[in-house]
Motif scaffolding. Structure first.
Motif, short mmCIF file in Angstrom:
data_model
loop_
_atom_site.label_atom_id
_atom_site.label_comp_id
_atom_site.label_asym_id
_atom_site.label_seq_id
_atom_site.Cartn_x
_atom_site.Cartn_y
_atom_site.Cartn_z
N ARG A 21 43.97 -8.33 -28.31
CA ARG A 21 45.20 -8.03 -27.56
C ARG A 21 46.32 -7.58 -28.50
O ARG A 21 47.04 -6.62 -28.22
N ARG B 65 42.03 -13.44 -21.43
CA ARG B 65 41.83 -12.08 -20.92
C ARG B 65 41.65 -11.08 -22.06
O ARG B 65 42.14 -11.29 -23.17
N ASP C 76 37.15 -9.46 -13.52
CA ASP C 76 38.59 -9.75 -13.46
C ASP C 76 39.21 -9.89 -14.86
O ASP C 76 40.31 -10.40 -15.00
N GLY C 77 38.51 -9.41 -15.89
CA GLY C 77 39.10 -9.28 -17.22
C GLY C 77 39.00 -10.46 -18.14
O GLY C 77 39.57 -10.45 -19.23
N VAL D 89 32.92 -9.01 -20.70
CA VAL D 89 34.09 -9.26 -19.87
C VAL D 89 33.68 -9.38 -18.41
O VAL D 89 32.76 -8.68 -17.96
N VAL E 219 30.61 -5.18 -18.75
CA VAL E 219 31.34 -5.79 -17.64
C VAL E 219 30.33 -6.47 -16.72
O VAL E 219 29.42 -5.83 -16.20
#
Length: 187
Positions: A129, A154, A13-14, A10, A144
């Motif tokens: 999600r 996202r 910023d996601g 990721v 990250v």
């Protein structure tokens, strides 16, 4: 009850779309463009494969991985374990990489409540999600990257829901700026 783990590359910023060079995303391949390779940052990927007992994918990721992963020695563990694909539209699995088709969140909840070890969700932004929004994710394994990608799929949804508390259980920062963050979902 089994542990459901979302594992993802990721951006800060996601964004999790196109980390490996997938066609159609303008920043495709962002995990290796301008980021010095540090094998230590990817240790968690080998550990995930050793610890997982099943792989859970959304249709899009499954269709992208099925022609490639079965031939990759790096994914021998994933190739040997049971695979599940969550899709309301997939007619049948790919014979090159057989999988059980689940039709939705309720089927995943049933799988999660069965006996067995950890279930790993790879890629599969939409599935991840949906599972998080349904309260079915138990842990996040995140690498990250020190990038801001702007647009793209996202990791987390924008659903209006109650706060989800996370507990940081493992972390490390590597010389190339990548951060490993492992979170348990607090219930």
């Amino acid at each position: 009850m089994r542990t459901v783990i979302v594992t993802a590359f990721v951006s800060l910023d996601g964004v999790m779309e196109g980390p490996g060079g997938e066609v159609g995303y303008r920043n495709s391949g962002w995990t290796f463009q301008g980021i010095e390779f540090d094998p230590a940052a990817y240790e968690i990927k080998g550990r995930e494969q050793d610890e997982a007992t099943a792989l859970l994918l959304g249709r899009t990721s499954y269709e992208a991985f099925a022609p490639i992963w079965p031939t990759m020695d790096d994914f021998a563990g994933y190739n040997a374990m049971p695979r599940y694909v969550v899709s309301s539209t997939l007619e049948q699995d790919d014979s090159r990489w057989p999988a059980t088709i689940l039709r939705g969140v309720d089927d995943v909840a049933e799988l999660r409540n069965s006996d067995g070890g950890p279930i790993s969700i790879h890629g599969s932004a939409t599935l991840g999600r949906s599972m998080a929004d349904a309260g079915l994710v138990d842990r996040y394994h995140l690498l990250v990257f020190p990038l801001l990608l702007g647009a793209g799929k996202r990791l987390f949804s924008e659903a209006d829901k109650d706060t989800t508390h996370l507990e940081l259980v493992e972390h490390e920062v590597y010389g190339n700026g990548i951060q490993k963050q492992v979170f348990d979902v607090r219930r």
